[in-house]
Design an enzyme around this catalytic site. Structure first.
Site, PDB file in Angstrom:
ATOM      1  CE1 TYR A  76      -3.395  -2.992   0.753  1.00 39.31           C
ATOM      2  CE2 TYR A  76      -4.333  -1.092  -0.373  1.00 39.31           C
ATOM      3  CZ  TYR A  76      -4.401  -2.421   0.000  1.00 39.31           C
ATOM      4  OH  TYR A  76      -5.465  -3.186  -0.421  1.00 39.31           O
ATOM      5  CG  HIS A 128     -14.067  -0.906  -4.006  1.00 45.05           C
ATOM      6  ND1 HIS A 128     -13.724  -1.422  -5.230  1.00 45.05           N
ATOM      7  CD2 HIS A 128     -15.266  -1.464  -3.705  1.00 45.05           C
ATOM      8  CE1 HIS A 128     -14.666  -2.261  -5.646  1.00 45.05           C
ATOM      9  NE2 HIS A 128     -15.611  -2.308  -4.736  1.00 45.05           N
TER      10      HIS A 128
END
Ligand code: BV8
Length: 252
Positions: A76, A128
């Site tokens: 990430y 999302h």
């Protein structure tokens, strides 16, 4: 009238522009493809190089984070760098402008990059989540980071709990607000635009199916065919960064 593929695309774009000109409520669903021209790899392409040995389900799931938070966080952090360096492209700006030209536009995005908001689109539904926000795994709220980096993993400034990216992982529920508003928009819209998505991930991919059942005009913009293509009323096969501005010009 141009000949060959360009001519066909023109004719299709003309019909799409006509539908948009007459539209009462446009619902737009975007996926990773609209950010490709901003240099952000699509979801499947985000598993290249270092990450090629992982499947999405191996990194974007609560189980993966439970098992190996360091690896998930480094994936990430890598993607956050790409997002911070990226700029919205002509496709993002065209959708922001379209929202000013039609009576009502609901923009639902599967993307976690925040580029629609940076292009000026109002009321973007982050279906999302958003990769640049941290969420506390204890309080389950968006949280600030504590500077205590001894543990290497980001911690909540309020309770010291482990932080995670504020995104929806596979097997997790869509945030209630975006879920409800998006479902209502797919039910109510008279034009549904599916832009830059492979239409494989649910429940997002189900939104176009709702619009089809409600007899909305469903328009797909994607250089490649998807599971939705055979069912769409119009398929504009090309990069959204070129097709959307052209469409906007034609809506006049
Ligand atoms: C849930 C955030 C239950 C994280 C993401 C029904 C049938 C089958 C499976 C399921 C089902 N229902 C649920 C499932 C399971 C699963 C699922 O759908 N699996 C798939 C893989 C089969 N769904 C879930 O797990 C969902 N949760 O069901 O929970 C539940 C319910 C109640 C209570 C508790 C639990 C959650 C799914 C969300 C997962 N999170 N992202 C992160 O980003 O790290 S999904 C992620 O992948 C993206 O957000 C996006 O949604 C998806 C990628 O799809 P795309 O965006 O379409 O990108 P892709 O790379 O696939 O394609 C790019 C496209 O762009 C291509 O078509 C290409 O041709 C095109 N393109 C390329 N360049 C351009 C372009 N287009 C235009 N212009 C260009 N220049």
């Amino acid at each position: 009238m141009k000949s060959g593929a360009a001519g066909v695309l023109d004719e299709l774009a003309g019909r799409a522009a006509e539908a948009l000109r007459k539209a009462r409520h446009v619902c737009v669903l975007t996926g990773a493809g609209i950010s490709a021209e901003s240099g952000i790899p699509t979801f499947r392409d985000a598993l290249t190089g270092l990450w090629a040995k992982f499947s999405p389900e191996e990194l974007a799931t609560p189980e993966a984070f439970e098992r190996d938070p360091e690896t998930v966080w480094s994936w990430y952090e890598w993607r956050r760098q790409l997002v911070r360096q990226a700029q919205p492209n002509a496709g993002h700006f065209a959708l922001a402008e379209l929202a000013r030209r039609v009576p009502c536009l609901t923009l639902v995005t599967q993307n976690v990059d925040g580029l629609h908001q940076r292009a000026g689109s109002p009321g973007v539904l982050e279906y999302h989540g958003n990769i640049l926000r941290d969420r506390c795994t204890v309080e389950q709220i968006v949280a600030e980071r504590s500077e205590d980096t001894r543990t290497g993993l980001p911690r909540c400034a309020a309770c010291g709990g482990l932080l995670r990216p504020d995104v929806v992982w596979f097997g997790e529920a869509i945030p209630a607000g975006p879920m409800t508003v998006a479902a209502a928009a797919a039910e109510d819209c008279d034009v549904f635009l599916s832009v830059g998505t492979s239409s494989l991930v649910y429940p997002a991919a189900g939104l176009a199916e709702v619009a089809l059942r409600r007899r909305a005009t469903v328009i797909e913009i994607n250089p490649n065919a998807t599971d939705l293509s055979p069912h769409a009323d119009l398929v504009l096969a090309g990069p959204s960064g070129q097709i959307l501005p052209a469409l906007l010009r034609q809506t006049g």
